[in-house]
Design a protein around this motif. Structure first.
Motif, PDB file in Angstrom:
ATOM      1  N   ALA A  44       0.838  -1.200   0.000  1.00 46.43           N
ATOM      2  CA  ALA A  44       0.000   0.000   0.000  1.00 46.43           C
ATOM      3  C   ALA A  44       0.876   1.254   0.000  1.00 46.43           C
ATOM      4  N   GLU A  48      -2.831   5.583  -0.074  1.00 44.73           N
ATOM      5  CA  GLU A  48      -3.873   4.559   0.069  1.00 44.73           C
ATOM      6  C   GLU A  48      -4.199   4.257   1.530  1.00 44.73           C
ATOM      7  N   CYS A  49      -3.392   4.743   2.468  1.00 45.21           N
ATOM      8  CA  CYS A  49      -3.564   4.428   3.890  1.00 45.21           C
ATOM      9  C   CYS A  49      -4.307   5.536   4.624  1.00 45.21           C
ATOM     10  N   THR A  67      -7.028   0.510   4.242  1.00 42.64           N
ATOM     11  CA  THR A  67      -6.871   0.762   2.806  1.00 42.64           C
ATOM     12  C   THR A  67      -8.219   0.493   2.142  1.00 42.64           C
ATOM     13  N   ASN A  68      -8.271   0.646   0.834  1.00 41.98           N
ATOM     14  CA  ASN A  68      -9.502   0.361   0.077  1.00 41.98           C
ATOM     15  C   ASN A  68      -9.914  -1.101   0.214  1.00 41.98           C
TER      16      ASN A  68
END
Length: 189
Positions: A44, A48-49, A67-68
């Motif tokens: 990641a 993204e975090c 994340t996602n």
């Protein structure tokens, strides 16, 4: 895309060497270094975090972030080595991979010898195993021709493939989700 992956592989290798200290016991590992180890393992980026937390304990750090794809929680020693990891998918299906690194390394050595014997007998993989291998190698920026001693096993309980391979005398172990073929973790050494 290939250049980025190779660059990322180089950065991961350089980080690993930095964190192992190359024999220098005076190296000080910061909270940012520990967070980078966790993000690298989760594959990641910083962007993204979210909900990032790094807590320093007596002998280790506890790192957590979202994340996602899901939530990650790590227990990382002050030497930069991951001791435990937990992952929960976004769709609320929990996948827990808590594995002390020391035990995993011992198992890996024994499994490596066993797998070498098995590989002499058979080196063919089914379609899903090959997809997991392809995902693990793509994550490392490598092709199948670049590596040796490829192995792939499915853990039915966690629905994850464990892909192992050797690149330039370095043993690599990747965990790949069996349904999405997303690399969940990657460990060198």
């Amino acid at each position: 895309m290939v250049k980025r992956r190779k660059r990322n592989s180089f950065i991961i290798l350089a980080s690993t060497l930095l964190l192992t200290g190359c024999g220098n016991s005076n190296l000080e590992i910061t909270k940012n270094d520990i967070l980078e180890v966790a993000r690298d393992d989760a594959n990641a980026t910083k962007k993204e975090c979210s909900n990032v937390s790094v807590q320093e304990e007596k002998k280790y750090y506890t790192v957590s972030f979202d994340t996602n794809t899901g939530s990650y929680e790590y227990k990382i020693g002050k030497d930069g080595i991951i001791q435990e990891r937990n992952y929960k998918r976004s769709n609320s299906e929990e996948v827990t991979t808590s594995e002390p690194v020391e035990e995993k390394k011992e198992e890996t050595k024994a499994e490596t010898e066993k797998k070498k014997e098995e590989k002499k007998e058979s080196t063919s993989f089914d379609e899903n195993q090959q997809a997991a291998i392809d995902a693990a190698l793509a994550n490392a920026g490598l092709g199948q021709e670049d590596v040796t001693d490829i192995g792939c096993t499915l853990d039915g309980a966690t629905q994850q493939y464990t892909v192992t391979f050797t690149f330039q005398d370095i043993h690599n172990t990747c965990t790949v989700d069996a349904t999405t073929f997303v690399v969940l973790s990657s460990i060198q050494g």
